[in-house]
Design a protein around this motif. Structure first.
Motif, short mmCIF file in Angstrom:
data_model
loop_
_atom_site.label_atom_id
_atom_site.label_comp_id
_atom_site.label_asym_id
_atom_site.label_seq_id
_atom_site.Cartn_x
_atom_site.Cartn_y
_atom_site.Cartn_z
N LYS A 819 0.81 -1.21 0.00
CA LYS A 819 0.00 0.00 0.00
C LYS A 819 0.85 1.26 0.00
CE LYS A 819 -3.74 -2.30 2.50
NZ LYS A 819 -4.60 -2.30 3.67
N ASN A 820 2.07 1.10 0.31
CA ASN A 820 2.98 2.25 0.39
C ASN A 820 3.80 2.27 -0.86
OD1 ASN A 820 5.17 4.00 1.05
ND2 ASN A 820 4.76 3.66 3.24
N ASP A 821 3.92 3.48 -1.49
CA ASP A 821 4.69 3.60 -2.73
C ASP A 821 6.15 3.37 -2.48
OD1 ASP A 821 2.46 4.11 -4.19
OD2 ASP A 821 2.63 6.32 -4.00
N LEU A 822 6.56 3.81 -1.35
CA LEU A 822 7.97 3.62 -1.02
C LEU A 822 8.31 2.16 -0.94
CD1 LEU A 822 10.68 4.94 -0.26
CD2 LEU A 822 9.92 4.95 2.14
N THR A 823 7.43 1.37 -0.36
CA THR A 823 7.63 -0.10 -0.25
C THR A 823 7.63 -0.73 -1.60
OG1 THR A 823 6.59 -0.10 1.91
CG2 THR A 823 6.77 -2.22 0.77
N ARG A 824 6.69 -0.29 -2.43
CA ARG A 824 6.62 -0.88 -3.78
C ARG A 824 7.86 -0.56 -4.56
NH1 ARG A 824 1.12 0.68 -3.45
NH2 ARG A 824 1.55 2.64 -4.54
N THR A 825 8.37 0.68 -4.41
CA THR A 825 9.57 1.07 -5.15
C THR A 825 10.74 0.24 -4.69
OG1 THR A 825 8.73 3.33 -5.38
CG2 THR A 825 11.10 2.99 -5.70
N GLY A 826 10.85 0.02 -3.38
CA GLY A 826 11.97 -0.80 -2.85
C GLY A 826 11.93 -2.23 -3.36
N ILE A 827 10.71 -2.76 -3.37
CA ILE A 827 10.57 -4.17 -3.86
C ILE A 827 10.91 -4.26 -5.32
CG2 ILE A 827 8.89 -6.00 -4.24
CD1 ILE A 827 7.49 -5.10 -1.67
N LEU A 828 10.50 -3.24 -6.10
CA LEU A 828 10.77 -3.25 -7.53
C LEU A 828 12.26 -3.23 -7.78
CD1 LEU A 828 9.71 -3.13 -10.43
CD2 LEU A 828 9.57 -0.61 -10.22
N ASN A 829 12.98 -2.43 -7.01
CA ASN A 829 14.45 -2.38 -7.19
C ASN A 829 15.07 -3.75 -6.91
OD1 ASN A 829 14.43 0.37 -7.88
ND2 ASN A 829 14.62 1.03 -5.74
N ILE A 830 14.54 -4.44 -5.90
CA ILE A 830 15.09 -5.78 -5.58
C ILE A 830 14.80 -6.75 -6.71
CG2 ILE A 830 14.88 -7.76 -4.00
CD1 ILE A 830 14.24 -5.71 -1.78
N VAL A 831 13.59 -6.66 -7.28
CA VAL A 831 13.20 -7.57 -8.39
C VAL A 831 14.10 -7.33 -9.57
CG1 VAL A 831 11.38 -8.07 -10.03
CG2 VAL A 831 10.84 -7.89 -7.60
N ARG A 832 14.39 -6.01 -9.87
CA ARG A 832 15.24 -5.71 -11.03
C ARG A 832 16.66 -6.19 -10.79
NH1 ARG A 832 13.09 0.52 -12.08
NH2 ARG A 832 11.13 -0.08 -13.14
N ASN A 833 17.10 -6.08 -9.55
CA ASN A 833 18.45 -6.56 -9.22
C ASN A 833 18.54 -8.09 -9.43
OD1 ASN A 833 21.09 -6.57 -8.36
ND2 ASN A 833 20.57 -6.47 -6.19
#
Length: 921
Positions: A819-833
């Motif tokens: 629900k938090n954009d910041l959380t989603r952005t962090g998860i997305l960076n991990i997925v891309r890594n």
């Protein structure tokens, strides 16, 4: 009685005289000359004028004399051992050239006396004396030291020293009867004269009187005596013109008739002769017959199978498969002379046994039970087939009727019988073998041929069987078959196929009788055990024998001729109480055995003879007759087919002689017994040999061993000069050979050195090859190890990718739900890594580099064969070589398992030989 006919001796059938030499050889005077018989073979010796030989005599020094028409001489062996006739007629003065037939040849005090009708010719060494008859010399005989001669009608005693005649009687005193034989008288100077007309006269030489003692032929009879002898046993045998032969014995100065011999070949007996071994030769008008009055076995009935015999009212009764027969009244002390039998009425068919009870004779028969009394036969009613009668243990006048299906009971008393029971209830098996049990009243053993042994017990009045016990192999018996029970030494003995057994009352089992089993054997069927005094008779398999109370051995030799002729399971052995004789029933008839019968000859004289030898050299056959003084020395080397012929003249049973031989240096054991009186050796190598031969008859006689040494000369090249020559040549060849061997040894040493050098080089090369091979194996092992590491690495990479993909998917799910954009952005960076790590080409390039380094040989071979092959295809081939699964390959390639299967299918289709290449490299 043994018969010899024309087929045996191959000569005329009429015989006049006989004699026997010191070797046991028989000589017979025949119309065609002299027949010589050694017990196996006949030889004919002719006189110069081919006349019949009327007289024969063997002198005390062993010379055989023969007399014929105008001829007399001797039979002797020539240089090669063959026998011929040597005439002595030339010793007579010329005026006595016509002497007629020589009818008798006698010997007294070393003087040979030849009787013709006109002359007495006396031969004493080189002296010849001729006495002319005043009438006719019709008879001559010797009594003690006296020579009695009948000249014209007067009987004289001739003094050989003075050639003077002393008158004894005239023929008027003996009723002008024709003299036949002088028989010894008493010690008072008397003798007996037997005439052809059948009168027996007693002659007193002292008083010169004659008295008729007996008339043996009735005046109305046409019978005429033709010959007679008195045997060494004292028995007188008389031959007739048309009534064959009879035997007589002296009793109270009279001759008592013993037996008539009805089984001769011919009615007319021309002469009789007793041999040294005690057999009687009967010289017939047509043939020769022979019998042994001293034989252990005498056949007294023929033509039927015998099951039992009994003496009753001075007659011998026998039970046979054809009925019951009885002899005439026994008029001697022995039954062996009986040969006249008549058949009893009403008893045709199988008779099993006979028993005398209360002066009545009972016959157990296939048709029932019969009584024989006063010459009459009557059936006892109510019984089927009966085996025998057996006494009831507690009732002396009652008897069990042992029949085919149980027991009956009969009372026999005061000359009458009464049937008490036709069938005892409680037991209905066959009771052929029944015996009481000592100490147990009313109890009996019953042996059945197929079911084993029964123990039965009756009630007190014997009206029924109250108990029955059955015994078989479960009670210690070897089997239920062929068991018989007999009484021996007061005990019941059970004979079986495997030894003899007794019953142990305590354990109620059967156990071996060790003494009897040890003596008779445990591997044979003992079928009979009959005890009579100190002697026990037995049947072992199909052989009859007996043993004494010492139980040292079983004597079977006298009964070899009866082997296989006994009635199996129902052997007839009947010892007679008042005599030593034993009656033996066989399938061929009834025999009497007399254990005291003995040979008239000392056993040392019963020799086996090697009588003749024949051999072949090239196509020539040589035959030698061997005499006692002839040595067989040496055969030439080219001899073959050497045959030795045997005989045993002194053996009494001449029709049943068997031989066995042993050739030393050639055979280790004696040959099997054979009836053929010869042996042939086809080819024997040079050397010394010793042939041994032994003989025995089926009557138990055993002859001494004969032996003859002989030599076969060595071949010409094996004689001493040639052996010396061959020895020198051999020595020279050995020396030359030694020199040659030395040269060869030097050459071989050099050759060995070169071969050793070459072998060393080969070894060095093999060592280098082994090092190369070891290095290759080490490299291959290293490659395999690296391949395993690479495979493990590939599996780890695949598992790492799977883990990252799994984490990536779970993070994407988590990002969608954040629900938090910041959380989603962090998860997305991990997925891309994670995704950048999954697509790290540098890592794949490193893996491919290592894969190619490990499987360089495979890749080079694949590129050589298929230059167009891609890196991806090479990588699949390497994974196949590494034995990775489709799933593991799918993880590494980041494709589905289905994609891997499709890629492998396309690879095989594009390169058909790809699997073979992968397997070979």
């Amino acid at each position: 009685m043994t018969h010899y006919s024309h087929q045996n001796f191959n000569s005329d059938g009429q015989f006049w005289d006989a004699c026997q030499d010191t070797s046991g050889i028989m000589y017979f005077g025949n119309n065609y000359g002299v027949l010589r018989f050694d017990g196996e073979r006949w030889n004919k010796i002719s006189l110069p004028n081919n006349s019949a030989v009327r007289s024969l005599h063997c002198s005390g020094n062993g010379t055989v004399y023969a007399g014929g028409y105008n001829e007399f001489g001797i039979i002797q062996a020539n240089a090669n051992g063959n026998f011929s006739y040597q005439s002595l007629r030339n010793i007579l003065p010329p005026k006595y050239s016509e002497i007629g037939n020589v009818w008798q040849i006698l010997e007294l005090n070393k003087t040979i006396i030849l009787r013709t009708f006109d002359f007495l010719i006396l031969l004493n060494r080189n002296n010849v004396e001729i006495i002319e008859a005043s009438g006719t010399f019709n008879f001559a005989g010797i009594s003690g030291n006296d020579l009695l001669v009948l000249d014209k009608k007067n009987l004289f005693v001739l003094n050989l020293n003075t050639s003077q005649f002393q008158h004894i009687i005239s023929t008027k005193e003996i009723f002008n009867e024709s003299l036949l034989k002088i028989l010894p008288g008493d010690e008072n100077g008397s003798l007996y004269l037997l005439t052809k007309e059948g009168s027996l006269f007693e002659i007193s030489l002292k008083n010169k009187t004659a008295q008729r003692r007996q008339k043996l032929i009735s005046p109305t009879s046409k019978q005429v005596f033709t010959s007679t002898i008195q045997s060494r046993s004292g028995e007188v045998y008389i031959g007739t013109l048309s009534n064959k032969l009879s035997s007589w014995r002296f009793q109270d100065n009279r001759l008592i008739k013993i037996r008539v011999f009805g089984d001769l070949q011919d009615q007319t007996v021309l002469n009789l002769f007793e041999s040294h071994e005690g057999v009687i030769w009967v010289l017939l008008n047509k043939g020769l017959d022979l019998f042994d009055p001293n034989a252990h076995l005498t056949n007294i009935f023929q033509g039927s199978s015998i099951y039992d015999a009994v003496l009753f009212n001075k007659r011998l009764f026998i039970a046979t498969n054809q009925g019951v027969f009885h002899s005439a009244d026994i008029y001697s002390n022995s039954v062996i002379y009986q040969n006249d039998f008549q058949k009893m009425p009403m008893l045709d068919g199988q008779a099993w046994s006979l028993k005398v009870i209360d002066n009545q004779l009972f016959c157990a028969h296939d048709q029932g039970l019969f009584r024989i009394s006063n010459g009459q036969t009557k059936q006892v009613p109510g019984f089927p087939g009966v085996w025998k009668l057996f006494p009831v243990s507690e009732k002396s006048d009652q008897f069990f009727v042992c029949n085919y299906n149980g027991l009956g009971l009969i009372q026999i008393k005061n000359g009458n019988y009464s049937v008490l029971s036709n069938s005892l209830p409680g037991f209905d098996d066959s009771t052929r073998d029944l015996i009481d049990i000592p100490g147990e009243n009313d109890s009996y053993w019953v042996c059945h041929g197929y079911k084993g042994v029964f123990k039965i017990k009756t009630n007190k009045d014997y009206s029924r069987v109250v108990s029955t016990e059955h015994f078989n192999e479960q009670n210690g018996l070897p089997s239920p078959f062929n068991i018989n029970v007999h009484r021996w030494n007061g005990k019941n003995i059970f004979t079986t196929n495997h030894g003899l057994f007794i019953f142990d009352e305590t354990s109620e089992t059967f156990g071996p009788h060790y003494a009897l089993t040890t003596l008779l054997g445990s591997d044979k069927n003992i079928r009979q055990l009959v005890q009579h005094g100190d002697t026990t008779w037995c049947v072992i398999d199909d052989q009859l024998g007996f043993f004494t109370k010492e139980m040292k051995e079983v004597i079977i030799n006298p009964f070899l001729s009866l082997k296989g002729t006994l009635n199996r399971g129902m052997e007839c052995i009947v010892p007679l109480k008042n005599t030593n004789e034993v009656l033996l029933g066989t399938t061929n008839g009834l025999y009497a055995f007399h254990p005291e019968a003995k040979s008239q000859l000392h056993s040392a004289k019963v020799q086996t003879r090697i009588s003749r030898v024949s051999y072949s050299i090239n196509d020539s056959i040589t035959t030698l007759t061997l005499t006692d003084t002839m040595d067989l020395k040496e055969f030439p080397n080219n001899v073959h087919n050497i045959s030795f012929l045997f005989s045993a003249p002194y053996v009494r049973d001449k029709a049943n002689i068997r031989y066995s031989y042993l050739l030393k240096e050639q055979m280790k054991e004696w040959s099997e017994w054979q009836e053929e009186p010869m042996v042939n050796f086809s080819f024997l190598k040079g050397g010394d040999y010793l042939l041994k031969v032994k003989a025995q008859s089926l009557s138990g006689e055993v002859a001494q061993i004969a032996q003859i040494p002989f030599t076969i000369a060595p071949a010409w090249f094996a004689t001493w000069p040639w052996l010396l020559f061959w020895g020198l040549i051999t020595i020279g060849m050995m020396l030359a050979g030694i020199r040659q061997i030395q040269v060869i040894i030097v050459k071989e040493k050099e050759k060995t050195r070169v071969e050793e050098q070459q072998l060393q080089e080969v070894r060095d090369m093999e060592r280098e090859n082994r090092l190369i091979l070891q290095e290759k194996e080490r490299v291959e092992a290293d490659i395999i190890e690296k391949s395993k590491d690479l495979a493990n690495n590939a599996v780890l990479i695949a598992k790492k990718r799977e883990l990252l993909i799994d984490i990536q998917e779970k993070l994407n799910e988590l990002r969608k739900n954040a629900k938090n954009d910041l959380t989603r952005t962090g998860i997305l960076n991990i997925v891309r890594n994670i995704e950048s790590n999954l697509n790290d080409e540098q890592q794949y390039q490193l893996f491919d580099t290592n894969l190619e380094r490990v499987h360089q040989e495979l890749f080079d071979e694949l590129k050589k064969r298929h230059p167009q092959i891609t890196n991806k295809e090479l990588r699949i081939c390497a994974f196949i070589k590494m034995e990775l699964t489709n799933k593991e390959m799918a993880s590494i390639f980041n494709i589905s398992v289905r994609g891997v299967e499709t890629a492998r299918y396309r690879l095989r289709k594009k390169y058909p030989d790809i699997d073979d290449l992968i397997g070979q490299v």
